[in-house]
Design a protein around this motif. Sequence first.
Motif, mmCIF file in Angstrom:
data_model
loop_
_atom_site.group_PDB
_atom_site.id
_atom_site.type_symbol
_atom_site.label_atom_id
_atom_site.label_comp_id
_atom_site.label_asym_id
_atom_site.label_seq_id
_atom_site.Cartn_x
_atom_site.Cartn_y
_atom_site.Cartn_z
ATOM 1 N N GLY A 9 -4.628 -2.120 69.319
ATOM 2 C CA GLY A 9 -5.253 -1.815 70.590
ATOM 3 C C GLY A 9 -6.220 -1.326 71.322
ATOM 4 N N CYS A 10 -6.272 -1.400 72.509
ATOM 5 C CA CYS A 10 -7.756 -0.149 72.906
ATOM 6 C C CYS A 10 -7.227 0.592 73.680
ATOM 7 C CB CYS A 10 -8.156 -1.123 74.123
ATOM 8 S SG CYS A 10 -9.825 -0.601 74.218
ATOM 9 N N ARG A 11 -6.841 2.200 73.493
ATOM 10 C CA ARG A 11 -6.583 3.537 74.431
ATOM 11 C C ARG A 11 -7.466 3.810 74.856
ATOM 12 N NH1 ARG A 11 -3.165 6.184 70.312
ATOM 13 N NH2 ARG A 11 -4.207 5.567 68.824
ATOM 14 N N LEU A 12 -7.157 3.954 76.265
ATOM 15 C CA LEU A 12 -7.879 5.368 76.773
ATOM 16 C C LEU A 12 -7.646 6.261 77.105
ATOM 17 C CD1 LEU A 12 -9.007 2.917 79.765
ATOM 18 C CD2 LEU A 12 -10.230 3.208 78.384
ATOM 19 N N SER A 13 -7.936 7.711 76.369
ATOM 20 C CA SER A 13 -7.779 8.931 77.079
ATOM 21 C C SER A 13 -8.280 9.526 77.825
ATOM 22 C CB SER A 13 -7.654 9.285 75.519
ATOM 23 O OG SER A 13 -8.803 9.686 75.263
#
Length: 69
Positions: A65-69
């Motif tokens: 998945g793609c995670r935003l931090s």
Amino acid sequence: MAQDLSEKELLRMEVEQLKREVTTPRAPISKTGKEIKDYVEAQAGSDPLLRGVPEDSNPFKEKGGCRLS
């Protein structure tokens, strides 16, 4: 290519195509429609569009998945 041919040659090609098409065997839609329906119903059990694809064998499943931090 068709632009390079004269009208007479184009008409001759069309007549030849029609001669080939007239020899094509034909069947009434009442018969072929039933055959198509029976075939589709027989294949429905193995159709991935109707059943879906199991997640473990799906080659298009996202790996991560793609995670935003």
